[in-house]
Enzyme design. Structure first.
Site, PDB file in Angstrom:
ATOM      1  N   MET A 198      -8.147  12.016  -5.196  1.00  0.00           N
ATOM      2  CA  MET A 198      -9.474  11.448  -4.817  1.00  0.00           C
ATOM      3  C   MET A 198      -9.395  10.132  -4.871  1.00  0.00           C
ATOM      4  O   MET A 198      -8.974   9.440  -5.789  1.00  0.00           O
ATOM      5  CB  MET A 198     -10.736  12.291  -5.317  1.00  0.00           C
ATOM      6  N   ALA A 199     -10.205   9.404  -4.036  1.00  0.00           N
ATOM      7  CA  ALA A 199     -10.659   7.971  -4.374  1.00  0.00           C
ATOM      8  C   ALA A 199     -11.738   8.025  -5.370  1.00  0.00           C
ATOM      9  O   ALA A 199     -12.354   9.133  -5.470  1.00  0.00           O
ATOM     10  CB  ALA A 199     -11.177   7.474  -3.122  1.00  0.00           C
ATOM     11  N   HIS A 204       0.770  -1.130   0.026  1.00  0.00           N
ATOM     12  CA  HIS A 204      -0.019  -0.172   0.015  1.00  0.00           C
ATOM     13  C   HIS A 204       0.955   1.240  -0.113  1.00  0.00           C
ATOM     14  O   HIS A 204       1.644   1.283   0.738  1.00  0.00           O
ATOM     15  CB  HIS A 204      -0.873  -0.160   1.374  1.00  0.00           C
ATOM     16  N   SER A 206      -6.121  -0.710  -5.477  1.00  0.00           N
ATOM     17  CA  SER A 206      -6.228  -0.978  -4.149  1.00  0.00           C
ATOM     18  C   SER A 206      -7.369  -2.320  -4.187  1.00  0.00           C
ATOM     19  O   SER A 206      -7.787  -2.683  -5.108  1.00  0.00           O
ATOM     20  CB  SER A 206      -6.959   0.250  -3.265  1.00  0.00           C
ATOM     21  N   GLY A 255      -8.947  20.922  -4.520  1.00  0.00           N
ATOM     22  CA  GLY A 255      -7.899  20.484  -3.375  1.00  0.00           C
ATOM     23  C   GLY A 255      -7.223  21.393  -2.555  1.00  0.00           C
ATOM     24  O   GLY A 255      -6.453  21.022  -1.526  1.00  0.00           O
ATOM     25  N   LYS A 263     -20.317   6.367 -13.738  1.00  0.00           N
ATOM     26  CA  LYS A 263     -19.062   7.360 -14.083  1.00  0.00           C
ATOM     27  C   LYS A 263     -17.774   6.919 -13.128  1.00  0.00           C
ATOM     28  O   LYS A 263     -16.772   6.927 -13.836  1.00  0.00           O
ATOM     29  CB  LYS A 263     -19.170   8.862 -14.028  1.00  0.00           C
TER      30      LYS A 263
HETATM   31  P1  NAI Z   1     -11.701  13.474  -0.045  1.00  0.00           P
HETATM   32  O1  NAI Z   1     -12.905  13.135  -0.749  1.00  0.00           O
HETATM   33  O2  NAI Z   1     -11.433  14.293   1.130  1.00  0.00           O
HETATM   34  O3  NAI Z   1     -11.087  14.831  -1.033  1.00  0.00           O
HETATM   35  C1  NAI Z   1     -11.155  14.669  -2.626  1.00  0.00           C
HETATM   36  C2  NAI Z   1     -10.360  15.860  -3.181  1.00  0.00           C
HETATM   37  O4  NAI Z   1     -11.443  17.032  -3.053  1.00  0.00           O
HETATM   38  C3  NAI Z   1      -9.313  16.575  -2.408  1.00  0.00           C
HETATM   39  O5  NAI Z   1      -8.332  17.006  -3.218  1.00  0.00           O
HETATM   40  C4  NAI Z   1      -9.642  17.552  -1.555  1.00  0.00           C
HETATM   41  O6  NAI Z   1      -8.958  18.767  -1.495  1.00  0.00           O
HETATM   42  C5  NAI Z   1     -10.844  18.138  -2.691  1.00  0.00           C
HETATM   43  N1  NAI Z   1     -11.997  18.783  -1.825  1.00  0.00           N
HETATM   44  C6  NAI Z   1     -12.902  18.466  -0.755  1.00  0.00           C
HETATM   45  N2  NAI Z   1     -13.693  19.320  -0.369  1.00  0.00           N
HETATM   46  C7  NAI Z   1     -13.223  20.597  -1.280  1.00  0.00           C
HETATM   47  C8  NAI Z   1     -13.800  21.655  -1.404  1.00  0.00           C
HETATM   48  N3  NAI Z   1     -14.805  22.316  -0.607  1.00  0.00           N
HETATM   49  N4  NAI Z   1     -13.375  22.489  -1.959  1.00  0.00           N
HETATM   50  C9  NAI Z   1     -12.479  22.302  -3.152  1.00  0.00           C
HETATM   51  N5  NAI Z   1     -11.682  20.996  -2.961  1.00  0.00           N
HETATM   52  C10 NAI Z   1     -12.435  20.320  -1.985  1.00  0.00           C
HETATM   53  O7  NAI Z   1     -10.623  12.610  -0.514  1.00  0.00           O
HETATM   54  P2  NAI Z   1     -10.879  10.893  -0.637  1.00  0.00           P
HETATM   55  O8  NAI Z   1     -11.452  10.625  -2.004  1.00  0.00           O
HETATM   56  O9  NAI Z   1     -11.375  10.435   0.502  1.00  0.00           O
HETATM   57  O10 NAI Z   1      -9.210  10.533  -0.797  1.00  0.00           O
HETATM   58  C11 NAI Z   1      -8.412  10.552   0.314  1.00  0.00           C
HETATM   59  C12 NAI Z   1      -7.058  10.002   0.045  1.00  0.00           C
HETATM   60  O11 NAI Z   1      -7.092   8.886  -0.129  1.00  0.00           O
HETATM   61  C13 NAI Z   1      -6.465  10.403  -1.326  1.00  0.00           C
HETATM   62  O12 NAI Z   1      -5.159  11.069  -0.910  1.00  0.00           O
HETATM   63  C14 NAI Z   1      -6.225   9.120  -2.050  1.00  0.00           C
HETATM   64  O13 NAI Z   1      -4.999   9.217  -2.917  1.00  0.00           O
HETATM   65  C15 NAI Z   1      -6.017   7.942  -0.919  1.00  0.00           C
HETATM   66  N6  NAI Z   1      -6.398   6.827  -1.214  1.00  0.00           N
HETATM   67  C16 NAI Z   1      -5.448   5.868  -1.386  1.00  0.00           C
HETATM   68  C17 NAI Z   1      -5.630   4.782  -1.774  1.00  0.00           C
HETATM   69  C18 NAI Z   1      -4.696   3.480  -1.883  1.00  0.00           C
HETATM   70  O14 NAI Z   1      -4.757   2.392  -1.999  1.00  0.00           O
HETATM   71  N7  NAI Z   1      -3.244   3.983  -1.756  1.00  0.00           N
HETATM   72  C19 NAI Z   1      -6.889   4.085  -2.131  1.00  0.00           C
HETATM   73  C20 NAI Z   1      -8.081   5.270  -2.030  1.00  0.00           C
HETATM   74  C21 NAI Z   1      -7.647   6.582  -1.891  1.00  0.00           C
END
Ligand code: NAI
Length: 356
Positions: A183-184, A124, A148, A314, A232
Site C-alpha cells: 500500500m501507499a 521510479h 516517492s 492483499g 499515523k
Molecule cells: P490499494 O489501496 O489499492 O490497496 C492496498 C492494499 O490493500 C492492497 O494490498 C490490496 O490488495 C489491499 N486491499 C484492498 N481492499 C481490500 C479488501 N477488501 N480486502 C483485503 N485487502 C484489500 O493500493 P494503493 O495504496 O493505492 O497502492 C497501489 C500501489 O502503488 C502499490 O502497489 C504501491 O507499491 C504502489 N506505489 C508505488 C509508489 C512508488 O513511488 N513506486 C508510490 C506509491 C504507491
C-alpha cells in the site's frame, strides 16, 4: 477528454507486454530492460494495480527520450556486512534496477538468514508487490518500501513534504499463492489519481486537496494528497523516507526529486528491502502452514453487512489477477491508442509541477 478516450478496451497480457516493450524501445531503452519494465507493468495491470501499469508508459518514454534515465547503468552490489548491502542502481530505469538487485538480495537472505539491502539511485520503481511476490516464491518473508516525490501534505499542514512512500509485505504459503500486501501511505497512490484522470472519473473527497488545501473530487485539481489515518500515516511515511532515503545517504522529504519537473536529470530515488528466512526462527514448513490456517480462519469469518466475504489482506489483487489473466485486462482506450501509435511521447510531462 472525449467519450471515445474514456472507453475501456480489453487486451490480453501478452499483447499489452509487446506494445509496452516496443514503445519503450522506440524511446531508446535496451530491449532486455524494456522487456523487464513491461513484465512489471503488465503484472500491475493484471493485478488491478492500474496506477502502476500501462498508464505510466508515456511518462517513462518521455523521461527516457529526454535523458533522465541512465540507459546503460553500471550497477553493482556492495556488501557492507554479512546481512547488509547497497545495490547501486546508477539511475537506471527503476523496474530493471530493482529486478537485477533481487538475486543478490535473495542470495544474501538465504546465506545469512537476513538481508537488509538498500537500492541507491534509480528512477521510479513501480509497485512493491511485484518484487515481494518473487521474494516469497523463494520461500522468504519480505518487506520493501521506497521514496516517492513530495506530494503529500503533512498532518495539519498545507504544503507538501513527504511522498506517497509505499510499504509492501509478502510471505510464502504452503501449496498456495504467497500473501502479498502492498500500500501507499497516502489514502490513495498518486497513480490512482492519474488513473482516475485517464478514465475521467471523480475521486472521493477524502483522497486529496486542491491548491487551497481543501478537499477536491476533481482529479485534475489535485495539489496535495492526504496520509492514511491522519498522523499515523504521516508517521509511517516519515519512517519510509528515513529508511529508504536518509539511511542510504539520499535526498529526504521535500528534497526528493519531483517526478515531472526535470525529465533530463536523474531521480536518485531509494528503496529498502528487509528479507527474512523464516527457517532461522521457526520450522519453515510449519510457518507456511500456519499462514494457511490464518487465511482459512479469516475466510471463515462471517462478513459484515454489505460485504460478500472476508479476504486476507492483499487477496483482492490476486483475485483480480486471476480474472484478468483469463478474460483480458481492461485498459483505457486512450492508453492503447497511444501504445499503438508511432508517437514516442506527446511531450506532456516535462517541466510540470508534481501534479502534471
Ligand atoms: P490499494 O489501496 O489499492 O490497496 C492496498 C492494499 O490493500 C492492497 O494490498 C490490496 O490488495 C489491499 N486491499 C484492498 N481492499 C481490500 C479488501 N477488501 N480486502 C483485503 N485487502 C484489500 O493500493 P494503493 O495504496 O493505492 O497502492 C497501489 C500501489 O502503488 C502499490 O502497489 C504501491 O507499491 C504502489 N506505489 C508505488 C509508489 C512508488 O513511488 N513506486 C508510490 C506509491 C504507491
Amino acid at each position: 477528454m472525449s467519450q471515445e478516450e474514456m472507453l475501456l478496451v480489453t487486451i490480453q497480457a501478452e499483447e499489452l507486454h509487446e506494445l509496452i516493450k516496443k514503445k519503450l524501445v522506440s524511446a531508446g531503452l535496451e530491449a532486455s530492460q524494456a522487456d523487464e519494465v513491461a513484465n512489471h507493468l503488465v503484472y500491475a495491470d493484471l493485478s488491478g494495480i492500474h496506477s502502476h501499469g500501462a498508464v505510466r508508459v508515456e511518462y517513462y518514454a518521455e523521461r527516457i527520450s529526454k535523458g533522465g534515465v541512465t540507459l546503460h547503468p553500471k550497477m553493482h552490489f556492495e556488501q557492507t556486512g554479512e546481512s547488509t548491502g547497497i545495490f547501486h542502481g546508477d539511475n537506471g530505469i527503476g523496474q530493471y534496477v530493482v529486478n537485477e538487485a533481487l538475486e543478490p538480495i535473495i542470495d544474501m537472505a538465504k546465506k545469512s538468514g537476513l538481508a537488509v539491502v538498500g537500492i541507491s539511485k534509480m528512477s521510479h520503481s513501480g509497485t512493491m508487490a511485484y518484487y515481494l511476490e518473487k521474494v516469497a516464491r523463494a520461500g522468504l518473508v519480505g518487506i520493501s518500501m521506497c521514496q516517492s516525490d513530495p506530494m503529500v501534505v503533512p498532518f495539519g499542514g498545507r504544503e507538501n513534504y513527504f511522498g506517497t512512500n509505499p510499504i509492501g509485505f509478502a510471505a510464502p504459503r504452503s501449496g498456495h499463492e504467497p500473501i502479498v500486501f502492498d500500500m501507499a501511505t497516502t489514502i490513495q497512490a498518486w497513480g490512482k489519481i492519474l488513473d482516475a484522470r485517464s478514465r475521467n472519473q471523480d475521486i472521493p473527497p477524502t483522497w486529496a486537496v486542491d491548491k487551497d488545501g481543501l478537499p477536491t473530487t476533481n482529479p485534475h485539481e489535485v495539489q496535495g494528497l492526504l496520509p492514511i489515518a491522519g498522523p499515523k500515516g504521516y508517521g509511517l511515511m516519515m519512517i519510509v523516507d528515513i529508511l529508504a532515503g536518509s539511511l542510504l545517504g539520499l535526498p529526504f522529504g521535500k528534497h526528493v526529486t519531483s517526478m515531472y519537473a526535470d525529465l533530463t536529470s536523474p531521480r536518485n530515488l531509494g528503496q529498502l528491502f528487509i528479507i527474512i528466512d523464516p527457517s532461522r526462527f521457526t520450522n519453515a514448513d510449519e510457518f507456511a502452514e500456519q499462514i494457511n490456517r490464518m487465511v482459512e480462519e479469516l475466510h471463515s469469518i462471517e462478513p459484515a453487512e454489505g460485504f460478500e466475504s472476508v479476504l486476507y489482506p492483499g487477496e483482492r489483487n490476486k483475485l483480480v489477477y486471476l480474472k484478468n489473466q483469463e478474460n483480458g485486462i481492461p485498459i483505457p482506450k486512450s492508453i492503447i491508442d497511444y501504445l499503438k501509435s508511432n508517437q514516442v511521447h506527446n511531450d506532456q510531462f516535462g517541466g510540470k509541477g508534481a501534479f502534471a
